[in-house]
Design a protein around this motif. Structure first.
Motif, PDB file in Angstrom:
ATOM      1  N   CYS A   1     -17.101 -13.731   5.498  1.00 22.28           N
ATOM      2  CA  CYS A   1     -16.462 -12.411   5.440  1.00 22.28           C
ATOM      3  C   CYS A   1     -16.734 -11.785   4.082  1.00 22.28           C
ATOM      4  O   CYS A   1     -16.609 -12.456   3.052  1.00 22.28           O
ATOM      5  N   LYS A   2     -17.125 -10.524   4.065  1.00 13.62           N
ATOM      6  CA  LYS A   2     -17.342  -9.803   2.817  1.00 13.62           C
ATOM      7  C   LYS A   2     -15.997  -9.376   2.251  1.00 13.62           C
ATOM      8  O   LYS A   2     -15.233  -8.649   2.895  1.00 13.62           O
ATOM      9  N   ILE A   3     -15.682  -9.821   1.035  1.00 10.64           N
ATOM     10  CA  ILE A   3     -14.371  -9.568   0.430  1.00 10.64           C
ATOM     11  C   ILE A   3     -14.509  -8.459  -0.610  1.00 10.64           C
ATOM     12  O   ILE A   3     -15.325  -8.555  -1.532  1.00 10.64           O
ATOM     13  N   GLY A   4     -13.686  -7.424  -0.469  1.00 11.69           N
ATOM     14  CA  GLY A   4     -13.710  -6.300  -1.397  1.00 11.69           C
ATOM     15  C   GLY A   4     -12.408  -6.190  -2.177  1.00 11.69           C
ATOM     16  O   GLY A   4     -11.540  -7.068  -2.122  1.00 11.69           O
ATOM     17  N   THR A   5     -12.246  -5.082  -2.891  1.00 12.73           N
ATOM     18  CA  THR A   5     -11.067  -4.881  -3.725  1.00 12.73           C
ATOM     19  C   THR A   5      -9.878  -4.329  -2.943  1.00 12.73           C
ATOM     20  O   THR A   5      -8.810  -4.130  -3.505  1.00 12.73           O
ATOM     21  N   SER A   6     -10.058  -4.079  -1.657  1.00 12.62           N
ATOM     22  CA  SER A   6      -8.956  -3.763  -0.750  1.00 12.62           C
ATOM     23  C   SER A   6      -8.914  -4.850   0.319  1.00 12.62           C
ATOM     24  O   SER A   6      -9.959  -5.386   0.698  1.00 12.62           O
ATOM     25  N   PRO A   7      -7.716  -5.208   0.805  1.00 10.22           N
ATOM     26  CA  PRO A   7      -7.619  -6.286   1.789  1.00 10.22           C
ATOM     27  C   PRO A   7      -8.478  -6.023   3.016  1.00 10.22           C
ATOM     28  O   PRO A   7      -8.452  -4.927   3.585  1.00 10.22           O
ATOM     29  N   VAL A   8      -9.265  -7.017   3.400  1.00  9.82           N
ATOM     30  CA  VAL A   8     -10.090  -6.942   4.611  1.00  9.82           C
ATOM     31  C   VAL A   8      -9.641  -8.056   5.555  1.00  9.82           C
ATOM     32  O   VAL A   8      -9.259  -9.140   5.125  1.00  9.82           O
ATOM     33  N   ILE A   9      -9.670  -7.784   6.849  1.00  8.76           N
ATOM     34  CA  ILE A   9      -9.263  -8.770   7.849  1.00  8.76           C
ATOM     35  C   ILE A   9     -10.445  -9.692   8.134  1.00  8.76           C
ATOM     36  O   ILE A   9     -11.513  -9.243   8.560  1.00  8.76           O
ATOM     37  N   CYS A  10     -10.256 -10.980   7.893  1.00  6.40           N
ATOM     38  CA  CYS A  10     -11.308 -11.975   8.120  1.00  6.40           C
ATOM     39  C   CYS A  10     -11.218 -12.561   9.528  1.00  6.40           C
ATOM     40  O   CYS A  10     -12.236 -12.794  10.169  1.00  6.40           O
ATOM     41  N   ASN A  11     -10.019 -12.862   9.991  1.00  6.92           N
ATOM     42  CA  ASN A  11      -9.778 -13.283  11.366  1.00  6.92           C
ATOM     43  C   ASN A  11      -8.307 -13.083  11.668  1.00  6.92           C
ATOM     44  O   ASN A  11      -7.588 -12.465  10.868  1.00  6.92           O
ATOM     45  N   ASN A  12      -7.841 -13.574  12.801  1.00  2.00           N
ATOM     46  CA  ASN A  12      -6.450 -13.363  13.201  1.00  2.00           C
ATOM     47  C   ASN A  12      -5.485 -13.846  12.121  1.00  2.00           C
ATOM     48  O   ASN A  12      -5.555 -15.006  11.698  1.00  2.00           O
ATOM     49  N   ASN A  13      -4.602 -12.972  11.691  1.00  2.00           N
ATOM     50  CA  ASN A  13      -3.542 -13.261  10.717  1.00  2.00           C
ATOM     51  C   ASN A  13      -4.056 -13.541   9.311  1.00  2.00           C
ATOM     52  O   ASN A  13      -3.259 -13.905   8.434  1.00  2.00           O
ATOM     53  N   LEU A  14      -5.334 -13.395   9.054  1.00  2.00           N
ATOM     54  CA  LEU A  14      -5.875 -13.718   7.730  1.00  2.00           C
ATOM     55  C   LEU A  14      -6.631 -12.535   7.128  1.00  2.00           C
ATOM     56  O   LEU A  14      -7.615 -12.056   7.695  1.00  2.00           O
ATOM     57  N   SER A  15      -6.143 -12.082   5.977  1.00  2.00           N
ATOM     58  CA  SER A  15      -6.819 -11.046   5.196  1.00  2.00           C
ATOM     59  C   SER A  15      -7.241 -11.645   3.860  1.00  2.00           C
ATOM     60  O   SER A  15      -6.705 -12.673   3.430  1.00  2.00           O
TER      61      SER A  15
ATOM     62  N   VAL B   1      -8.708 -10.434  -0.291  1.00  2.00           N
ATOM     63  CA  VAL B   1      -8.949  -9.362  -1.251  1.00  2.00           C
ATOM     64  C   VAL B   1      -9.438  -9.982  -2.559  1.00  2.00           C
ATOM     65  O   VAL B   1      -9.037 -11.091  -2.915  1.00  2.00           O
ATOM     66  N   ARG B   2     -10.311  -9.273  -3.234  1.00  2.00           N
ATOM     67  CA  ARG B   2     -10.817  -9.722  -4.526  1.00  2.00           C
ATOM     68  C   ARG B   2     -10.243  -8.818  -5.621  1.00  2.00           C
ATOM     69  O   ARG B   2     -10.364  -7.585  -5.542  1.00  2.00           O
ATOM     70  N   LEU B   3      -9.619  -9.411  -6.615  1.00  2.00           N
ATOM     71  CA  LEU B   3      -9.065  -8.640  -7.725  1.00  2.00           C
ATOM     72  C   LEU B   3     -10.139  -8.394  -8.793  1.00  2.00           C
ATOM     73  O   LEU B   3     -10.826  -9.330  -9.205  1.00  2.00           O
ATOM     74  N   GLU B   4     -10.262  -7.142  -9.210  1.00  2.00           N
ATOM     75  CA  GLU B   4     -11.163  -6.785 -10.303  1.00  2.00           C
ATOM     76  C   GLU B   4     -10.380  -5.944 -11.290  1.00  2.00           C
ATOM     77  O   GLU B   4      -9.930  -4.837 -10.974  1.00  2.00           O
ATOM     78  N   THR B   5     -10.205  -6.471 -12.494  1.00  2.00           N
ATOM     79  CA  THR B   5      -9.336  -5.829 -13.480  1.00  2.00           C
ATOM     80  C   THR B   5      -9.848  -4.459 -13.887  1.00  2.00           C
ATOM     81  O   THR B   5      -9.058  -3.553 -14.172  1.00  2.00           O
ATOM     82  N   THR B   6     -11.167  -4.265 -13.913  1.00  2.00           N
ATOM     83  CA  THR B   6     -11.709  -2.958 -14.287  1.00  2.00           C
ATOM     84  C   THR B   6     -11.222  -1.861 -13.347  1.00  2.00           C
ATOM     85  O   THR B   6     -11.054  -0.713 -13.764  1.00  2.00           O
TER      86      THR B   6
END
Length: 446
Positions: free
Chosen positions: A92-106, A108-113
């Protein structure tokens, strides 16, 4: 004779202490948590993992996320690194906003910048209303700003607060948009995670001194109200209903902030709200030594460790695993399955449901009450007028004791952490002596 195994199975299922019954109860507890997620008193549980780099923290975090999600809990995996391992293991491609990977699982990647831009934007909007900086703040270009040392911890704490709400959403009356049952944090490093765990209790002392400056000095009385108004206005912009601080006197605002930090500090000490697990490589003695040290550091930071995971590998030896269990006793221990990088993508349905994963599932599903029975981090004995501190990973020479407010409290310094222990009235006094044995420091008061 053929019915004997059936009778044994029935007797085992009726035994309240049987392995099957215990595991069923744990999964029922998870189901109960999931079903109550819509209630008004719903809270999110934060889970994190501590260990030496390369010991398998990310793998353990993803295993836990998959386990909770497949148990029906709305789960969010928070990654704070640029390591792409999580993306590969989750496919699953993880971005700076929550993305749904599968059922009940999201995820997100934190980037301080990116995280530092929103608070600056809110402060600019508040300043435009109050005109405190007379337009100077408006001229600050957030996209030009880089990340300074210490910013990662601060902005990570703010991001986790939005997901978990352990400060009680001070300043915001609107409920969190994304309500997760479980939030799993895979941090930059164990040291950084320990700082986050201890930040709310440490910040309370800073807040106390800041309040004293604001209320007792000329510059504080001059600048304090304006700064509080700026913070109040910025907080009110996050909610259509306004801030919880709006219209309050300065003293009331200080009290609200103190209460929020107290609530956050206590949350890290509650196993039902915070789960902290050690991760070790059973074949690496340095990894085991680091885990013991981090156990002690977690206690110093104000957290309670719920258990330990070992990363299984094709080269794992039974002797090594047994030695690790003995070294980490009485913490419950389980092995996480080995997940090789490369080749075919992991089949999480098969991995989670497999027999080798049973102990790991049980450890993650264990009720919060079981954590409090592991070992008390602080124990008072009024009859002997003594204090016993659990200090795994340290020796006596690394522990420093101080008393600055008479005999009402102890300041314990170890592992680059300071912890204040408030003494009950019947034990209060000066330190008379201390002895160290079996990972415990026994302090005699006089």
């Amino acid at each position: 004779m053929a019915s004997a195994p059936l009778l044994l199975s029935l007797a085992s299922s009726r035994n309240p202490n049987s392995e099957f019954t215990v595991r069923r109860r744990r999964h029922e507890a998870l189901a109960t948590t999931a079903s109550s997620s819509s209630s008004d008193d719903h809270f999110s549980k934060l889970v994190t993992f501590l260990g030496k780099g390369g010991s398998g923290k990310t793998t353990s975090a993803i295993f836990a996320a998959q386990h909770y999600a497949k148990a029906g809990l709305n789960t969010c995996l928070v990654i704070h690194s640029q390591d792409p391992s999580a993306e590969y293991l989750l496919n699953c491609k993880i971005g700076t906003s929550p993305v749904i990977c599968n059922n009940n699982l999201s995820a997100v990647r934190l980037e301080t910048t990116k995280m530092l831009l929103e608070p600056l934007h809110l402060l600019k909007k508040a300043d435009a209303e109050l005109n405190i900086t007379q337009g100077v703040l408006e001229g600050v270009v957030g996209e030009e700003l880089g990340v300074l040392p210490g910013m990662d911890s601060v902005f990570t704490l703010l991001a986790l607060e939005r997901l978990v709400g352990f400060l009680g959403n001070v300043g915001r009356r609107n409920p969190r948009k994304d309500k997760y049952d479980i939030v799993i944090y895979d941090g930059i490093s164990t040291e950084e995670t320990l700082r986050i765990i201890g930040v709310t209790s440490r910040a309370r002392l800073y807040l106390k001194y800041l309040r004293s400056i604001a209320e007792r000095t000329d510059i504080g009385r001059l600048a304090g109200p304006s700064l509080l108004r700026l913070v109040d206005e910025a907080m009110s912009l996050t909610s259509s209903r306004g801030s919880n601080l709006n219209g309050k006197m300065s003293s009331e605002i200080w009290d609200i902030l103190e209460h929020a930090l107290e609530r956050g500090s206590s949350a890290f000490g509650e196993p039902r709200k915070f789960g902290c697990y050690l991760v070790v490589d059973p074949n690496n003695p340095a990894s085991v030594s680091s885990a013991l040290r981090y156990w002690g550091c977690a206690i110093q930071a104000g957290a309670q460790v719920s258990g330990a995971f070992g990363t299984a590998s094709p080269h794992s030896q039974v002797e090594s695993v047994e030695i690790v269990k003995k070294n980490l006793s009485p913490l419950p221990f389980a092995l996480c399955p080995h997940l090789p990088m490369g080749g075919s993508l992991p089949d999480w349905n098969a991995i989670i449901s497999s027999n080798p994963s049973a102990d790991a599932r049980d450890l993650l599903s264990a009720p919060a009450s079981s954590s409090s029975n592991i070992m008390e981090p602080v124990k008072f004995d009024s009859s002997k007028k003594s204090v016993t501190l659990l200090m795994p990973g340290f020796d006596k020479s690394e522990i420093k004791l101080y008393q600055y407010r008479g005999g009402s409290e102890l300041l314990v310094e170890a592992g680059d952490q300071r912890r204040v222990i408030h003494l009950p009235p019947e034990i209060q006094g000066k330190v008379g002596g201390a002895k160290f044995a079996d990972r415990k420091l026994v302090i005699s008061m006089r």
